[in-house]
Scaffold this motif. Structure first.
Motif, PDB file in Angstrom:
ATOM      1  N   GLU A  42    -104.498   8.943  -8.012  1.00 46.73           N
ATOM      2  CA  GLU A  42    -105.885   9.416  -8.051  1.00 46.73           C
ATOM      3  C   GLU A  42    -106.106  10.277  -9.288  1.00 46.73           C
ATOM      4  O   GLU A  42    -105.930   9.808 -10.394  1.00 46.73           O
ATOM      5  N   GLN A  43    -106.432  11.540  -9.137  1.00 46.35           N
ATOM      6  CA  GLN A  43    -106.709  12.432 -10.272  1.00 46.35           C
ATOM      7  C   GLN A  43    -105.510  13.323 -10.601  1.00 46.35           C
ATOM      8  O   GLN A  43    -105.680  14.401 -11.167  1.00 46.35           O
ATOM      9  N   ALA A  44    -104.315  12.872 -10.266  1.00 43.21           N
ATOM     10  CA  ALA A  44    -103.136  13.716 -10.451  1.00 43.21           C
ATOM     11  C   ALA A  44    -101.975  12.919 -11.032  1.00 43.21           C
ATOM     12  O   ALA A  44    -101.956  11.700 -10.998  1.00 43.21           O
ATOM     13  N   CYS A  45    -100.989  13.646 -11.539  1.00 46.38           N
ATOM     14  CA  CYS A  45     -99.743  13.037 -11.985  1.00 46.38           C
ATOM     15  C   CYS A  45     -98.646  13.492 -11.032  1.00 46.38           C
ATOM     16  O   CYS A  45     -98.437  14.691 -10.829  1.00 46.38           O
ATOM     17  N   ARG A  46     -97.958  12.540 -10.425  1.00 45.23           N
ATOM     18  CA  ARG A  46     -96.869  12.846  -9.498  1.00 45.23           C
ATOM     19  C   ARG A  46     -95.545  12.782 -10.254  1.00 45.23           C
ATOM     20  O   ARG A  46     -95.209  11.771 -10.858  1.00 45.23           O
ATOM     21  N   LEU A  47     -94.805  13.882 -10.201  1.00 47.22           N
ATOM     22  CA  LEU A  47     -93.473  13.948 -10.800  1.00 47.22           C
ATOM     23  C   LEU A  47     -92.454  13.758  -9.687  1.00 47.22           C
ATOM     24  O   LEU A  47     -92.512  14.460  -8.666  1.00 47.22           O
ATOM     25  N   SER A  48     -91.532  12.830  -9.879  1.00 49.21           N
ATOM     26  CA  SER A  48     -90.461  12.605  -8.902  1.00 49.21           C
ATOM     27  C   SER A  48     -89.137  13.049  -9.497  1.00 49.21           C
ATOM     28  O   SER A  48     -88.786  12.650 -10.614  1.00 49.21           O
ATOM     29  N   PHE A  49     -88.434  13.873  -8.747  1.00 49.49           N
ATOM     30  CA  PHE A  49     -87.129  14.380  -9.153  1.00 49.49           C
ATOM     31  C   PHE A  49     -86.074  13.897  -8.170  1.00 49.49           C
ATOM     32  O   PHE A  49     -86.340  13.800  -6.972  1.00 49.49           O
TER      33      PHE A  49
END
Length: 147
Positions: A42-49
């Motif tokens: 959507e309007q965000a950036c998801r960071l996966s660690f």
């Protein structure tokens, strides 16, 4: 626990023999954090660690102060990322969303240090600085993860 030691011997012409011992880095307990993926949601950036705790101790709570830089090197945000519990020898995936940020705007991620690190029920003790001492950072992406 035995530690492997590498010896470096330097022969000095006509002089004494110098012996230098270095601990093998593979014996050092580490807390691995890998920036594994960025995904626009959507309007965000998801960071996966991916977090892998090889310290020999369960970490009950780990919160890292995290700084996001844009492609030009300017700070865009400073947040606390709560990695929650990180059990010994059990990998964990943790995701964090940067609201109002597109993933192509993320140039670099800095782990500025542990804000909270609870080990054996204690925060702030010598054991709990483990989150800073043992931290090893990598990235699978073009976005650099530094600390």
């Amino acid at each position: 626990m035995w530690s492997r030691v590498a010896l470096t011997i330097t022969l000095m012409s006509g002089g004494p023999v110098m012996v230098q011992a270095q601990e093998d880095a593979t014996d050092t307990p580490l807390l691995f954090l890998e920036l594994n993926a960025l995904q626009t949601v959507e309007q965000a950036c998801r960071l996966s660690f991916i977090a892998r705790n090889e310290t020999g101790m369960d970490i009950e709570k780990a919160v890292f102060e995290t700084v996001i830089f844009d492609a030009d090197g300017a700070v865009t945000s400073l947040s606390l990322f709560d990695f929650r519990d990180l059990p010994q020898a059990r990998p964990r995936v943790r995701q964090f969303e940067l609201t109002s940020t597109t993933c192509d705007a993320v140039g670099r991620v800095l782990i500025n240090g542990a804000s909270t690190c609870t080990v054996a029920g204690e925060a702030g003790s010598e054991a709990s600085d483990l989150c800073d001492r043992a931290l090893s950072l990598t990235s699978r992406l073009n976005v650099e993860l530094i600390g």
